[in-house]
Design a protein around this motif. Structure first.
Motif, PDB file in Angstrom:
ATOM      1  N   TYR A   1      -0.530  34.723   7.343  1.00 10.84           N
ATOM      2  CA  TYR A   1      -1.678  33.940   7.805  1.00 10.84           C
ATOM      3  C   TYR A   1      -2.711  34.792   8.550  1.00 10.84           C
TER       4      TYR A   1
ATOM      5  N   GLU B   1      -4.326  37.436   6.086  1.00 12.10           N
ATOM      6  CA  GLU B   1      -5.020  36.885   4.921  1.00 12.10           C
ATOM      7  C   GLU B   1      -6.146  35.929   5.292  1.00 12.10           C
ATOM      8  N   LYS B   2      -6.081  35.343   6.485  1.00 13.84           N
ATOM      9  CA  LYS B   2      -7.080  34.343   6.858  1.00 13.84           C
ATOM     10  C   LYS B   2      -7.820  34.694   8.151  1.00 13.84           C
ATOM     11  N   VAL B   3      -7.077  34.920   9.232  1.00 13.15           N
ATOM     12  CA  VAL B   3      -7.703  35.080  10.546  1.00 13.15           C
ATOM     13  C   VAL B   3      -8.567  36.339  10.620  1.00 13.15           C
TER      14      VAL B   3
ATOM     15  N   GLU C   1     -11.758  36.210   8.508  1.00 14.49           N
ATOM     16  CA  GLU C   1     -12.732  35.287   9.102  1.00 14.49           C
ATOM     17  C   GLU C   1     -13.441  35.926  10.293  1.00 14.49           C
TER      18      GLU C   1
END
Length: 256
Positions: A211, A214-216, A219
């Motif tokens: 997570y 791949e996301k935080v 972003e």
């Protein structure tokens, strides 16, 4: 004199993502193949049937009298390392309140150290990002770690990552710096280095992809045109080597 039988208990955080767990298990499996003693890969949470107490029980059922505990965490700034050390009997009092119950342990406990600024970690970091490097003298490797909102733990994160950054810089010929997701200076650090005219290569200090990688992190860096592959420390043979050195060091402390 009573017989001493050591066994290795590797403890990492755990994840609901099977790939995360399998990468850790693979590295620990290679460790087991190198050592002439029982080895168990356990998790703080999220991996049912493979939790820390399961590991303790499994090793003690094999006659292990001395647990060589390897905290497979990135930083001594992790509050989890502190609470695990307390719950397993390696320290009398935790620095922060914890909901972690005391483990049932009969064996003697010998507690290792997290990865922090170990030279092998610096080599792993550079191996994972060097394909993104074009002109090292005009680049900065920005190490990104989880961090902590608790002051003393955050300082440990900062100390370890600052030292690790110096090692990475020596290996790579790039500049190096660090940023933390908590309290959250990732974007500011990236902008600062770009304003200095450097290309920013982002190195996530995480065991395995998930997570946060791949996301935080993407972003936080959106629109900044940083170089980022998302590659984490695992898989890498040096991680097994690091665990082996931890086990050997703890074994030597037994004075067998």
């Amino acid at each position: 004199m009573s017989t001493i039988k050591p066994g290795v208990l590797v403890i990492s955080h755990g994840s609901r993502e099977p790939k995360w767990v399998s990468l850790v298990d693979e590295a620990v499996g290679k460790l087991a193949a190198r050592l002439d003693m029982p080895v168990y890969s356990s998790y703080l949470e999220l991996v049912e049937g493979r939790l820390i107490q399961d590991g303790i029980t499994a090793l003690e059922s094999k006659g292990v009298t001395d647990l060589l505990v390897i905290p497979l965490f990135i930083s001594a700034g992790s509050t989890h390392v502190d609470e695990i050390a307390y719950a397993i009997g390696a320290k009398d009092v935790p620095e922060l309140e914890t909901e972690l119950d005391l483990f049932q342990v009969q064996a003697r406990v010998h507690f290792g150290t997290p990865m922090d600024d170990d030279p092998d970690v610096a080599l792993m970091v550079w191996d994972k990002v060097k394909a993104l490097s074009v002109q090292p003298e005009k680049e900065v490797v920005l190490l990104i770690g989880h961090g902590s909102r608790h002051g003393s733990f955050r300082r440990r994160w900062e100390q370890g990552m600052s030292s690790l950054g110096r090692r990475v810089s020596e290996i790579s010929g790039t500049n190096a710096d660090y940023a933390l997701l908590s309290p959250g200076d990732v974007r500011d650090k990236a902008i600062l280095w770009k304003e200095r005219g450097c290309d920013v290569i982002v190195a996530p200090l995480f065991l395995s992809e998930g997570y946060f990688t791949e996301k935080v992190i993407p972003e936080r860096l959106a629109g900044l045109n940083c170089r980022y592959s998302g590659h984490t420390l695992l898989p890498h043979p040096l991680l097994t080597q690091w665990m082996e050195s931890q086990a050997v060091h703890l074994l030597q402390s037994l004075n067998l």
